[in-house]
Write an enzyme that holds these catalytic residues in place. Structure first.
Site, PDB file in Angstrom:
ATOM      1  N   ASP A   1      22.140  42.429  47.782  1.00  0.00           N
ATOM      2  CA  ASP A   1      21.127  41.606  47.115  1.00  0.00           C
ATOM      3  C   ASP A   1      20.097  41.056  48.096  1.00  0.00           C
ATOM      4  O   ASP A   1      20.301  41.087  49.304  1.00  0.00           O
ATOM      5  CB  ASP A   1      21.807  40.422  46.424  1.00  0.00           C
ATOM      6  CG  ASP A   1      22.389  40.813  45.076  1.00  0.00           C
ATOM      7  OD1 ASP A   1      22.005  41.877  44.553  1.00  0.00           O
ATOM      8  OD2 ASP A   1      23.225  40.061  44.558  1.00  0.00           O
TER       9      ASP A   1
ATOM     10  N   TYR B   1      33.409  42.933  54.065  1.00  0.00           N
ATOM     11  CA  TYR B   1      32.326  41.945  54.014  1.00  0.00           C
ATOM     12  C   TYR B   1      32.717  40.729  54.848  1.00  0.00           C
ATOM     13  O   TYR B   1      33.887  40.337  54.877  1.00  0.00           O
ATOM     14  CB  TYR B   1      32.080  41.473  52.579  1.00  0.00           C
ATOM     15  CG  TYR B   1      31.237  42.409  51.762  1.00  0.00           C
ATOM     16  CD1 TYR B   1      29.849  42.361  51.833  1.00  0.00           C
ATOM     17  CD2 TYR B   1      31.822  43.332  50.903  1.00  0.00           C
ATOM     18  CE1 TYR B   1      29.063  43.214  51.062  1.00  0.00           C
ATOM     19  CE2 TYR B   1      31.050  44.193  50.127  1.00  0.00           C
ATOM     20  CZ  TYR B   1      29.676  44.125  50.219  1.00  0.00           C
ATOM     21  OH  TYR B   1      28.895  44.965  49.454  1.00  0.00           O
TER      22      TYR B   1
END
Lengths: 248, 248
Positions: free
Chosen positions: A53, A111
């Site tokens: 994003d 992540y």
């Protein structure tokens, strides 16, 4: 045509995310523009391991593309880097066979999420961390992280907007380290896949657990209820880093 | 009127330096605008310990101003912080007597300079370090730093544009540490004063010494020749941090 696999890092601050969008600056857009320059006008589709994003960073995003022509992998790395803006860096380049696919071939992803625990927003961290200036118990967070590991239905942790029906994912490892030096919590999650906004929702929930506003074992309940409203918050994009993508 | 002394940090990336300039975003401008809001329209002059250039950062810049009215130092800190953009942070606040002067009272200043030694420009460091991707000997740099300590004529290290006649300054300590973790050199200079661009010119010269392109003891010659042309380069603003300002 030659298929190249590249590993890239980017500072997501000034990008409208990874995925190409008309007239907006995106990582895919910048890469495809560079490739069009190299081919003198021929469009080359870039495939990423997944989207990130707006504001989300990457240390090790992986992409592939089919290049009309052939050059050694290191030359490709240098050529693309010479056309990249300063917020994108190609770190590694390899020639792969046509069975390699940056998205469909993903086995695991890691992540990282950085949280600044200082009272005020640090001017140097505002684009690179989330911020949680409240009391926190790292012990409670670490206990909760154990509940995350394994195969679970993550429906409660998927933002609307995702198109994927099956919300079952496996988390291989979920860790949190408090770094006294810079007053930061660093989370790492490795799993076989992550739903839309999943890491950011998990972090927001973990911070509430660490602060005592949720039960330490609330994840067990949240897996059951399968309700996004129950997990509430989403930690900001600025703290999230796609660290590594693993293939066979 | 009450005189306040504030210690502030800022990310200099998006500022046209510290000093007020018409229509340009500066640190002084942002502070004075906030104070004008607090006084409901009355201008308050902010005096800094010294200017910093566009792109230069601060962990501990010191300012003073005379505020029409009085409030506890901690309230002043909170009030100003609530009006600051995210790239400025007031870290400390104190009420001082009228003899305190942020510029004229400076006894010592410490500057830090960070150099990224990686081969490529790291996307996450582009605004926060200088970049020197060449071979470097930290030993040579440390030997050269010893020549810097003490009282010297720094004419060779002052950019034109300064208005100060006397170019003699004392360096109390000059150090360099290589940080293997992030492949960075961190320089620190403490002195009784620094000329315009002096730290950045010193760092550029030190890197050339570290790379073997200058004699290890070239500083001794440069002090003698008093010629800015001889020191050549200026390391970029992005690596420079005003770390601390000391008063009596």
């Amino acid at each position: 045509m030659t298929r190249y696999k590249l590993t890239i890092a980017y500072d997501g601050t000034k990008f409208h995310g990874f995925q190409r969008q008309n007239d907006l600056r995106t990582v895919q857009g910048v890469l495809e523009k560079a490739l069009t320059k190299m081919t003198k006008g021929q469009h080359v589709d870039v495939v990423g391991s997944g989207r990130t994003d707006a504001g989300v960073h990457a240390f090790g995003q992986v992409i592939h593309f089919d290049y009309p022509g052939q050059m050694p992998a290191q030359n490709m790395l240098k050529a693309i880097n010479s056309l990249m803006p300063l917020d994108v860096l190609v770190k590694d380049s390899a020639i792969v066979d046509e069975n390699f696919h940056a998205r469909f071939g993903v086995k695991r992803k890691t992540y990282q999420y950085r949280v600044d625990c200082g009272y005020y927003t640090d001017p140097f961290k505002r684009f690179y961390t989330g911020h949680y200036p409240y009391k926190i118990s790292v012990d409670k967070i670490q206990t909760a992280l154990k509940d995350l590991e394994g195969e679970h239905d993550f429906t409660s942790f998927a933002a609307s907007g995702g198109v994927i029906e099956n919300k079952v994912r496996t988390i291989y490892s979920a860790t949190c380290v408090y770094n006294k030096n810079n007053d930061e919590l660093v989370f790492e999650f490795t799993g076989n896949g992550f739903l839309y906004n999943m890491v950011r929702i998990l972090v927001a929930t973990l911070l509430e657990i660490g602060n005592g506003r949720r039960d330490v074992h609330d994840f067990l309940r949240l897996f059951e209820v399968k309700d996004r409203q129950e997990a509430r918050g989403t930690a900001p994009a600025s703290g999230l880093y796609l660290k590594e993508v693993f293939y066979d």
